[in-house]
Motif scaffolding. Sequence first.
Motif, PDB file in Angstrom:
ATOM      1  N   VAL A 279       6.200   9.821  -6.345  1.00 57.76           N
ATOM      2  CA  VAL A 279       6.187   9.608  -4.886  1.00 57.76           C
ATOM      3  C   VAL A 279       6.165   8.159  -4.524  1.00 57.76           C
ATOM      4  CG1 VAL A 279       5.113   9.905  -2.680  1.00 57.76           C
ATOM      5  CG2 VAL A 279       5.328  11.834  -4.216  1.00 57.76           C
ATOM      6  N   THR A 280       5.377   7.308  -5.124  1.00 58.16           N
ATOM      7  CA  THR A 280       5.066   5.970  -5.033  1.00 58.16           C
ATOM      8  C   THR A 280       6.631   5.264  -5.341  1.00 58.16           C
ATOM      9  OG1 THR A 280       2.758   5.873  -5.276  1.00 58.16           O
ATOM     10  CG2 THR A 280       3.670   3.657  -5.497  1.00 58.16           C
ATOM     11  N   LEU A 281       7.036   5.799  -6.558  1.00 58.22           N
ATOM     12  CA  LEU A 281       7.956   4.869  -7.035  1.00 58.22           C
ATOM     13  C   LEU A 281       9.359   5.423  -6.019  1.00 58.22           C
ATOM     14  CD1 LEU A 281       9.583   3.648  -9.654  1.00 58.22           C
ATOM     15  CD2 LEU A 281       9.931   5.803 -10.679  1.00 58.22           C
ATOM     16  N   LEU A 282       9.490   6.536  -5.569  1.00 57.98           N
ATOM     17  CA  LEU A 282      10.621   6.870  -4.713  1.00 57.98           C
ATOM     18  C   LEU A 282      10.580   5.745  -3.357  1.00 57.98           C
ATOM     19  CD1 LEU A 282      10.787  10.794  -4.926  1.00 57.98           C
ATOM     20  CD2 LEU A 282      12.576   8.981  -6.010  1.00 57.98           C
ATOM     21  N   VAL A 283       9.218   5.810  -2.834  1.00 58.80           N
ATOM     22  CA  VAL A 283       8.874   4.852  -1.795  1.00 58.80           C
ATOM     23  C   VAL A 283       9.540   3.443  -1.868  1.00 58.80           C
ATOM     24  CG1 VAL A 283       7.214   4.133  -0.269  1.00 58.80           C
ATOM     25  CG2 VAL A 283       7.112   6.393  -0.738  1.00 58.80           C
ATOM     26  N   ASN A 284       9.023   2.844  -3.077  1.00 58.47           N
ATOM     27  CA  ASN A 284       9.524   1.514  -3.290  1.00 58.47           C
ATOM     28  C   ASN A 284      11.105   1.514  -3.499  1.00 58.47           C
ATOM     29  OD1 ASN A 284       6.808   0.665  -3.384  1.00 58.47           O
ATOM     30  ND2 ASN A 284       6.672   0.787  -5.659  1.00 58.47           N
ATOM     31  N   THR A 285      11.604   2.458  -4.314  1.00 58.22           N
ATOM     32  CA  THR A 285      13.002   2.300  -4.369  1.00 58.22           C
ATOM     33  C   THR A 285      13.821   2.158  -2.949  1.00 58.22           C
ATOM     34  OG1 THR A 285      12.854   3.480  -6.554  1.00 58.22           O
ATOM     35  CG2 THR A 285      15.038   3.463  -5.321  1.00 58.22           C
TER      36      THR A 285
ATOM     37  N   SER B  63       5.794  -4.156   5.002  1.00 59.11           N
ATOM     38  CA  SER B  63       5.360  -2.821   5.459  1.00 59.11           C
ATOM     39  C   SER B  63       5.495  -1.770   4.031  1.00 59.11           C
ATOM     40  CB  SER B  63       6.120  -2.564   6.592  1.00 59.11           C
ATOM     41  OG  SER B  63       6.080  -3.067   7.558  1.00 59.11           O
ATOM     42  N   MET B  64       6.459  -1.842   3.354  1.00 56.53           N
ATOM     43  CA  MET B  64       6.663  -1.087   2.471  1.00 56.53           C
ATOM     44  C   MET B  64       5.502  -1.166   1.119  1.00 56.53           C
ATOM     45  SD  MET B  64       8.878   1.530   2.923  1.00 56.53           S
ATOM     46  CE  MET B  64       8.009   1.218   4.828  1.00 56.53           C
ATOM     47  N   LEU B  65       5.289  -2.603   0.810  1.00 59.70           N
ATOM     48  CA  LEU B  65       4.314  -3.019  -0.041  1.00 59.70           C
ATOM     49  C   LEU B  65       2.939  -2.513   0.415  1.00 59.70           C
ATOM     50  CD1 LEU B  65       3.371  -4.539  -2.497  1.00 59.70           C
ATOM     51  CD2 LEU B  65       3.229  -6.674  -0.898  1.00 59.70           C
ATOM     52  N   ALA B  66       2.449  -2.599   1.736  1.00 55.96           N
ATOM     53  CA  ALA B  66       1.271  -2.015   2.255  1.00 55.96           C
ATOM     54  C   ALA B  66       1.362  -0.472   1.835  1.00 55.96           C
ATOM     55  CB  ALA B  66       1.180  -2.531   3.752  1.00 55.96           C
ATOM     56  N   LEU B  67       2.668   0.136   2.462  1.00 58.02           N
ATOM     57  CA  LEU B  67       2.616   1.626   2.242  1.00 58.02           C
ATOM     58  C   LEU B  67       2.123   2.096   0.663  1.00 58.02           C
ATOM     59  CD1 LEU B  67       3.153   4.321   3.248  1.00 58.02           C
ATOM     60  CD2 LEU B  67       5.448   4.179   2.792  1.00 58.02           C
ATOM     61  N   GLY B  68       2.897   1.447  -0.169  1.00 57.90           N
ATOM     62  CA  GLY B  68       2.735   1.856  -1.601  1.00 57.90           C
ATOM     63  C   GLY B  68       1.146   1.424  -1.919  1.00 57.90           C
ATOM     64  N   ARG B  69       0.350   0.456  -1.515  1.00 58.07           N
ATOM     65  CA  ARG B  69      -0.906   0.271  -1.929  1.00 58.07           C
ATOM     66  C   ARG B  69      -1.767   1.378  -1.210  1.00 58.07           C
ATOM     67  NH1 ARG B  69      -4.920  -4.890  -0.776  1.00 58.07           N
ATOM     68  NH2 ARG B  69      -6.826  -3.943  -1.723  1.00 58.07           N
TER      69      ARG B  69
END
Length: 325
Positions: A302-308, A236-242
């Motif tokens: 923002v993407t870096l924070l989401v992935n972290t 899910s988080m991988l999908a959110l990052g994309r």
Amino acid sequence: MSTAAETVYPDTPRGVPASRTRADRTFRVVATAAGLATLVILGLIGLFLLIRAVPTFHQNGWHFFTTTEWNPDGGHAGVLALLVGTIEVALIALVLAVPVAVLTALYLTEYVSPRLRRPLTTVLDLLAALPSLIYGLWGFFFLQPHLLGVSAWLASHLDFLPIFKTSGAFFAASPFIAGVLVGLMLTPTATSVMREVFAQAPPGEKEAAMALGGSRWRMIRAVVLPFGRGGIVGGSMLALGRAMGESVSIALVISSNFFISAHILQTGGNTIGAHIANRFGDASAAYGLPALMGAALVLFVVTLLVNTGASLIVRRSRSGAGVEI
């Protein structure tokens, strides 16, 4: 007189060397170098965006993060509307993609016959590898006309919810259509990750659950889903990052504006990726490009924070934590 067993198997234990072999040392060096190279490249990307965005930060100050107007040549550029639109489209896509991805992954691992599993998995991987441009063209010419009726139905029957309220009958090029398109793009990617994790569920526990009289669905709830919790979160988080970084496909189906609106069915919206794709070719070198670089830096952070955050969640909900013996 010693026996044959004493001659072949002496009492003195054989020593195990504590030092690493050459292959171990080589692998350790290569793995460490690859990890450090990834961090260095990531840092260089952030540094490049920061340096190129300095002029727009000097020009707009903190207003760059709090205003919605986009006129960098006139001295006013703000990324707030773009950031809100990016999060809005990403959440729509995630809400639609994650349930479908979980069910599809469970079907491929637990229900489909082995003869069909391989071709269906191949098709799924091919869908995950399709370029964004293909999805965007398909969404513009095929998906959008078929979703206009769905948007009208939602506006007529679910208008008591604020997100489905509209001020007119124009539903084309809306954040909802962009979110559905991005959700279709994310589903194969998230499904591939979840399928790989579900397929590693321990067969002993699965067979034990079935042997105790449980149905297949109860076995999935008791064994597969707890084991694959980390895979669900990670996919899910991988999908959110994309979804947050998607640009070309959204640029083809959304009507660009710079207003913050919670009404997802109305025409108009924007994301950072789509805005950069639309404006990069005609942006001025003095003010336009630095403003776009600043928007890209915001998306990068923002993407870096989401992935972290996703890494921390996956670490706490690691696969197999609920079915250990």
